[in-house]
Design a protein around this motif. Structure first.
Motif, PDB file in Angstrom:
ATOM      1  N   UNK A 105       0.835  -1.201   0.000  1.00 18.19           N
ATOM      2  CA  UNK A 105       0.000   0.000   0.000  1.00 18.19           C
ATOM      3  C   UNK A 105       0.869   1.251   0.000  1.00 18.19           C
ATOM      4  N   UNK A 106       1.946   1.224   0.777  1.00 20.29           N
ATOM      5  CA  UNK A 106       2.846   2.375   0.815  1.00 20.29           C
ATOM      6  C   UNK A 106       3.534   2.562  -0.533  1.00 20.29           C
ATOM      7  N   UNK A 107       3.978   1.458  -1.130  1.00 20.56           N
ATOM      8  CA  UNK A 107       4.632   1.568  -2.436  1.00 20.56           C
ATOM      9  C   UNK A 107       3.649   2.040  -3.503  1.00 20.56           C
ATOM     10  N   UNK A 108       2.384   1.612  -3.404  1.00 17.38           N
ATOM     11  CA  UNK A 108       1.376   2.050  -4.376  1.00 17.38           C
ATOM     12  C   UNK A 108       1.086   3.536  -4.204  1.00 17.38           C
ATOM     13  N   UNK A 109       0.917   3.969  -2.948  1.00 22.57           N
ATOM     14  CA  UNK A 109       0.610   5.382  -2.680  1.00 22.57           C
ATOM     15  C   UNK A 109       1.743   6.307  -3.127  1.00 22.57           C
ATOM     16  N   UNK A 110       2.963   5.787  -3.108  1.00 24.81           N
ATOM     17  CA  UNK A 110       4.120   6.605  -3.473  1.00 24.81           C
ATOM     18  C   UNK A 110       4.622   6.245  -4.869  1.00 24.81           C
ATOM     19  N   UNK A 111       3.752   5.700  -5.710  1.00 26.11           N
ATOM     20  CA  UNK A 111       4.192   5.258  -7.036  1.00 26.11           C
ATOM     21  C   UNK A 111       4.689   6.447  -7.873  1.00 26.11           C
ATOM     22  N   UNK A 112       5.791   6.240  -8.606  1.00 23.54           N
ATOM     23  CA  UNK A 112       6.368   7.356  -9.371  1.00 23.54           C
ATOM     24  C   UNK A 112       5.458   7.932 -10.466  1.00 23.54           C
ATOM     25  N   UNK A 113       4.375   7.230 -10.863  1.00 21.99           N
ATOM     26  CA  UNK A 113       3.490   7.860 -11.864  1.00 21.99           C
ATOM     27  C   UNK A 113       2.729   9.042 -11.267  1.00 21.99           C
ATOM     28  N   UNK A 114       2.706   9.133  -9.942  1.00 30.07           N
ATOM     29  CA  UNK A 114       1.952  10.207  -9.285  1.00 30.07           C
ATOM     30  C   UNK A 114       2.823  11.424  -9.042  1.00 30.07           C
ATOM     31  N   UNK A 115       2.177  12.591  -8.995  1.00 27.77           N
ATOM     32  CA  UNK A 115       2.893  13.798  -8.593  1.00 27.77           C
ATOM     33  C   UNK A 115       3.237  13.675  -7.107  1.00 27.77           C
ATOM     34  N   UNK A 116       4.217  14.457  -6.673  1.00 27.14           N
ATOM     35  CA  UNK A 116       4.613  14.405  -5.273  1.00 27.14           C
ATOM     36  C   UNK A 116       3.440  14.767  -4.355  1.00 27.14           C
ATOM     37  N   UNK A 117       2.637  15.769  -4.783  1.00 27.38           N
ATOM     38  CA  UNK A 117       1.478  16.170  -3.973  1.00 27.38           C
ATOM     39  C   UNK A 117       0.495  15.008  -3.823  1.00 27.38           C
ATOM     40  N   UNK A 118       0.272  14.296  -4.925  1.00 27.47           N
ATOM     41  CA  UNK A 118      -0.660  13.169  -4.872  1.00 27.47           C
ATOM     42  C   UNK A 118      -0.093  12.044  -4.013  1.00 27.47           C
ATOM     43  N   UNK A 119       1.226  11.817  -4.112  1.00 25.90           N
ATOM     44  CA  UNK A 119       1.860  10.779  -3.283  1.00 25.90           C
ATOM     45  C   UNK A 119       1.658  11.091  -1.803  1.00 25.90           C
ATOM     46  N   UNK A 120       1.891  12.352  -1.449  1.00 18.55           N
ATOM     47  CA  UNK A 120       1.766  12.756  -0.046  1.00 18.55           C
ATOM     48  C   UNK A 120       0.316  12.606   0.424  1.00 18.55           C
ATOM     49  N   UNK A 121      -0.634  13.107  -0.399  1.00 17.21           N
ATOM     50  CA  UNK A 121      -2.046  13.045  -0.009  1.00 17.21           C
ATOM     51  C   UNK A 121      -2.511  11.599   0.130  1.00 17.21           C
ATOM     52  N   UNK A 122      -2.146  10.761  -0.840  1.00 18.57           N
ATOM     53  CA  UNK A 122      -2.585   9.358  -0.792  1.00 18.57           C
ATOM     54  C   UNK A 122      -1.962   8.619   0.388  1.00 18.57           C
ATOM     55  N   UNK A 123      -0.696   8.885   0.666  1.00 16.15           N
ATOM     56  CA  UNK A 123      -0.032   8.202   1.780  1.00 16.15           C
ATOM     57  C   UNK A 123      -0.705   8.567   3.105  1.00 16.15           C
ATOM     58  N   UNK A 124      -0.974   9.865   3.278  1.00 12.07           N
ATOM     59  CA  UNK A 124      -1.605  10.293   4.534  1.00 12.07           C
ATOM     60  C   UNK A 124      -3.027   9.736   4.642  1.00 12.07           C
ATOM     61  N   UNK A 125      -3.727   9.690   3.507  1.00 10.56           N
ATOM     62  CA  UNK A 125      -5.100   9.237   3.534  1.00 10.56           C
ATOM     63  C   UNK A 125      -5.188   7.720   3.696  1.00 10.56           C
ATOM     64  N   UNK A 126      -4.448   7.005   2.858  1.00 10.92           N
ATOM     65  CA  UNK A 126      -4.633   5.564   2.762  1.00 10.92           C
ATOM     66  C   UNK A 126      -3.804   4.810   3.804  1.00 10.92           C
TER      67      UNK A 126
END
Lengths: 404, 144
Positions: A105-126
């Protein structure tokens, strides 16, 4: 059961619920939506009748919602064949896989296809279980912005066909650095906000420490994970001493070191030991510098020679002009301002930090110590012109004025 | 994640009775792996700080310093039915979260757990406005 009780269960269980659902459905976005629906239902129904097994209730409800969503989709598309997904209902959670699930889940939330903002938001949320409102408050952005980042992030992951799995071993090291940097971005945003009126958000720094601890528990053989944890713990250890009672920031040299969080220092030191099994990486080296400060009774008694060596090492593994500038300051403390000035002058000659007020600030201080007052004053005035922060600018101007 | 609750430490204080302590000893083989697993869960959730269990209260000593000279007596303190047998120290976001973890502590019938917030300035104080300058300056001068 109150809202706070629901939130407490959610905080403990959300990552595992979303992770398990993602594995069941193969759809990260769907899993996250279903889990959010389950917690919304809990907020309504638990105050009336608290379940005996809150975690199980959340998981069962989220799974039902996920299946409902799949049914709706398949009905809409007229593809009843997808109903074959149904056996999912009978699937029991395999506790041995949960850890890998959360990691995936952490690797998916921080996947390189995402912008850094999206990575941060998804990690905090998910992974962190924070609501859109909490993330918005922490980053001082409107709630719809956070919601849009999360929605877009999930769509991007679906569109890119990112599989829900741990990256292969050879890929993991590379991808892990992305995960670590997302956690570090969250931490630094918490300890020094980039914008807004509230400049420090301890809740966010805390969330990052928690994520770092979780990563360290899940990946105990990755030294840099412990290095990042050590860096966060050792940095956060100083928070209690960073402000005086009337709210004025206190410089490191003036901080009451008795107020540092000594149990955090001890945890940071422990993590640093684990980070140093195969030589320190960039986070480990920064943590080692923080540890050198943490173990010194005062600025004067700090082992500056060791800090110079650590900055030299950091400059080799993660070269940056800021590291070089920090090394110059450490050199000034260890061996005097003349040697440090040579490093700073080389940075200027190579134009490595154009437009930054940091270079003239440090140069001005070094020149002051060398007794070259008119030059020092000019540098500090230049630094003040380049400095965007009002309070810092007035400090620089005061120093410049003192040199006349 | 209320501001005043951030990064608070809570202590889960194990309060056993003589009966529950005996039950713990009798069921130790079963309880030990459960406790080990529980600590693992706490660690993976990023909330674990420390945990210790205390030895038999009968082996303890009480030092009474209320008089002019300290008086040392053997055995447990007072006549209490519930005795402090050990603790978990957790770093959590709220009292509710501490309570939720307390509900999950592997235990035996008769045991109770007291949940207490750890006081002191080793927590992050809320509202540390202005530290940006300090940090920026520390960075610019290499002090962080």
């Amino acid at each position: 059961m109150s809202t706070a009780d629901v939130e407490a269960v959610w905080r403990i269980e959300s990552a595992r619920i979303v992770a398990a659902l993602t594995r069941f459905t193969g759809d990260f976005g769907l899993a996250e939506d279903a889990a959010q629906e389950a917690v919304a239902e809990a907020l309504v129904s638990w105050p009336r009748a608290a379940p005996a097994d809150p975690a199980g209730w959340l998981m069962a409800t989220a799974r039902r919602r996920a299946i409902d969503a799949i049914r709706r989709r398949t009905t809409l598309k007229g593809k009843y064949a997808l109903m074959a997904v149904d056996p999912v209902v009978e699937d029991e959670i395999d506790p041995d896989r949960i850890d890998d699930d959360v990691l995936a889940l952490m690797f998916t939330s921080c996947h390189p296809v995402l912008s850094r903002e999206a990575q941060v938001a998804l990690t905090l949320r998910v992974v962190g279980g924070l609501s859109s409102e909490e993330i918005a408050r922490a980053f001082l952005v409107p709630v719809p912005t956070v919601q849009a980042r999360i929605t877009r992030g999930k769509k991007t992951i679906a569109a890119a066909g990112v599989p829900f799995e741990l990256p292969a071993a050879y890929e993991r090291r590379e991808r892990l650095s992305g995960v670590l940097s997302v956690v570090y971005v969250i931490f630094t945003e918490g300890s020094t906000a980039t914008s807004g009126d509230r400049l420090v958000r301890p809740d966010l720094a805390y969330e990052a420490i928690r994520l770092a601890r979780t990563l360290a528990a899940l990946l105990p053989d990755e030294p840099e994970v412990h290095g990042l944890l050590a860096l966060c713990e050792l940095t956060a250890a100083r928070f209690p001493a960073r402000l005086d009672p009337d709210g004025t920031p206190v410089l490191l040299e003036d901080q009451d070191r008795r107020r540092w969080d000594h149990s955090a220092i001890r945890r940071g030191m422990d993590a640093l030991v684990k980070a140093s099994t195969r030589g320190l990486g960039p986070y480990g080296l920064q943590a080692a510098i923080a540890a050198t400060h943490a173990s010194a009774p005062s600025v004067e008694e700090t082992d500056w020679d060791r800090i110079v060596v650590l900055y030299e090492a950091l400059g080799r593994v993660a070269p940056s002009p800021v590291v070089e500038l920090n090394r110059a300051v450490a050199v000034a403390m260890a061996s005097g301002p003349a040697q440090a000035l040579a490093i700073v002058d080389e940075l200027i000659a190579l134009d490595r930090l154009p437009g930054s007020h940091l270079l003239p600030t440090v140069r001005g201080e070094l020149l002051t110590r060398l007794g070259r007052r008119p030059e020092a004053r000019a540098e500090l005035e230049l630094a003040a012109r380049l400095c965007a922060n009002q309070r810092e600018r007035s400090v620089l101007l005061r120093k410049a004025a003192a040199l006349t | 994640m209320a501001e005043e609750d951030t990064m608070a430490k809570y202590m889960l204080i194990m309060r056993g009775t003589d009966e529950s302590n005996a039950a713990v000893m009798a069921g130790f083989e079963e309880l030990a792996p459960k406790t080990y697993h529980f600590i693992e869960e706490l660690t993976k959730a990023g909330v674990f700080v420390a945990a210790e269990g205390l030895d038999d209260p009968g082996q303890g000593v009480v030092v009474d310093v209320s008089g002019e000279a300290p008086v040392v007596t053997d055995g447990p303190y007072g006549e209490t039915k519930e005795l402090f047998g050990g603790y978990f120290l957790l770093d959590v976001a709220s009292k509710e979260e501490a309570v939720e973890w307390a509900k999950r502590v592997p235990s035996v019938a008769g045991a109770k757990i007291e949940v207490r917030r750890v006081a002191g300035d080793d927590e992050m104080p809320p509202g540390m406005e202005g530290s940006v300058e300090e940090l920026a300056r520390s960075e610019s001068t290499g002090r962080i």
